[in-house]
Enzyme design. Structure first.
Site, PDB file in Angstrom:
ATOM      1  N   GLY A  97      -1.101  -4.383   4.097  1.00  0.00           N
ATOM      2  CA  GLY A  97      -0.237  -4.156   5.227  1.00  0.00           C
ATOM      3  C   GLY A  97       0.605  -3.075   5.040  1.00  0.00           C
ATOM      4  CD  GLU A 104      -0.043  -4.309  -2.791  1.00  0.00           C
ATOM      5  OE1 GLU A 104      -1.116  -4.631  -2.014  1.00  0.00           O
ATOM      6  OE2 GLU A 104       1.244  -4.249  -2.232  1.00  0.00           O
TER       7      GLU A 104
HETATM    8  C1  5RP Z   1       1.629  -4.235   1.023  1.00  0.00           C
HETATM    9  C2  5RP Z   1       1.031  -5.614   0.609  1.00  0.00           C
HETATM   10  C3  5RP Z   1       2.094  -6.832   1.013  1.00  0.00           C
HETATM   11  O1  5RP Z   1       1.917  -7.698  -0.154  1.00  0.00           O
HETATM   12  C4  5RP Z   1       1.662  -7.535   2.211  1.00  0.00           C
HETATM   13  O2  5RP Z   1       1.607  -6.185   3.376  1.00  0.00           O
HETATM   14  C5  5RP Z   1       2.686  -8.444   2.648  1.00  0.00           C
HETATM   15  O3  5RP Z   1       3.693  -7.838   2.842  1.00  0.00           O
HETATM   16  P1  5RP Z   1       5.250  -8.705   3.432  1.00  0.00           P
HETATM   17  O4  5RP Z   1       5.655  -9.422   2.527  1.00  0.00           O
HETATM   18  O5  5RP Z   1       5.963  -7.655   4.030  1.00  0.00           O
HETATM   19  O6  5RP Z   1       4.702  -9.806   4.713  1.00  0.00           O
HETATM   20  O7  5RP Z   1       0.018  -5.847   0.607  1.00  0.00           O
HETATM   21  O8  5RP Z   1       0.615  -3.411   0.616  1.00  0.00           O
END
Ligand code: 5RP
Length: 219
Positions: A97, A104
């Site tokens: 996201g 990652e």
């Molecule tokens: C970023 C990610 C995050 O872990 C994922 O989007 C969750 O984000 P948040 O802790 O803001 O809900 O994969 O690339």
């Protein structure tokens, strides 16, 4: 009633218990991880340092004077802490996201233990309500988009966004992902795809799920 942010903080706090003394800790990206970095700063004296999955997380770690290493410069990463956009009962995830999915996935896969920290809104039966991020080499954008449509998805260019690796993101809507392990492999076979946001082949080992009545530890 705890807010979503308070739940994220509870999960972030709990993750400290999984960090061995004098180790290199892998640090993911996103708002839950930002809270985790604040908590990590309180125990920085017992850390060797960190490896970060994004420039944004590296900057935050450095602001707390936590040494940040390149993954190539460390022998191993005993534990990786990261959030998720969705996570199912098998601890398969959708991530990306925030657009940091490639680093990652590298860091998560290179780490001995993957601890996912999340509030209960992220825990789902079937992955795919959250649009699946796919990192794509820019010249392959249209080709990859057509291939994703053939697989039943509705790709949308993440407007104005370039990843830390210089690529674009297609967010794929409308995929109900009943077989995440298979789908992860199929998507990675499309020429021009760098990574997709399914984390099923390397799932989380532990989910620290923050609920209104406390933290549930799921393995
Ligand atoms: C970023 C990610 C995050 O872990 C994922 O989007 C969750 O984000 P948040 O802790 O803001 O809900 O994969 O690339």
């Amino acid at each position: 009633m705890l807010t979503q942010n308070q739940l994220k903080l509870e999960a972030a706090r709990k993750a400290l218990a999984f960090i061995p003394d004098d180790c290199i800790v892998g640090v993911g990206s996103g708002s839950t991880v930002n809270l985790f970095i604040e908590e990590l700063a309180t125990i920085k004296g017992r850390l060797k340092g960190a490896v970060a999955s994004s420039q944004a997380s590296a900057d935050r770690l450095k602001a707390h004077h936590i040494p940040v290493y390149d993954l190539n410069a460390v022998d191993g990463v005993p534990v990786y802490i990261d959030g998720a956009d969705e996570i199912n009962h098998y601890l398969h995830m959708i991530k990306g996201g925030g657009g940091a999915l490639t680093r990652e996935k590298i860091l998560g896969t290179a780490s001995d233990q993957f601890i996912c920290i999340a509030d209960e809104s992220k825990y789902v039966d079937v992955l795919g309500s959250f649009p699946l991020p796919v990192e794509v080499v820019p010249m392959a954008r249209s080709f990859v988009a057509r291939e994703l449509v053939k697989l039943g998805g509705h790709p949308e260019l993440r407007d104005g966004f370039i990843t830390d690796n210089g690529n674009i993101i297609l967010d794929v809507h409308g995929m109900k992902i009943s077989k995440p392990v298979e789908m992860e492999g199929i998507l990675n076979q499309i020429a021009g795809v760098v990574t997709n946001g399914l984390f099923a082949r390397r799932r989380a080992d532990v989910l620290l799920l923050a609920r209104q009545n406390g933290i549930e530890e799921i393995r």
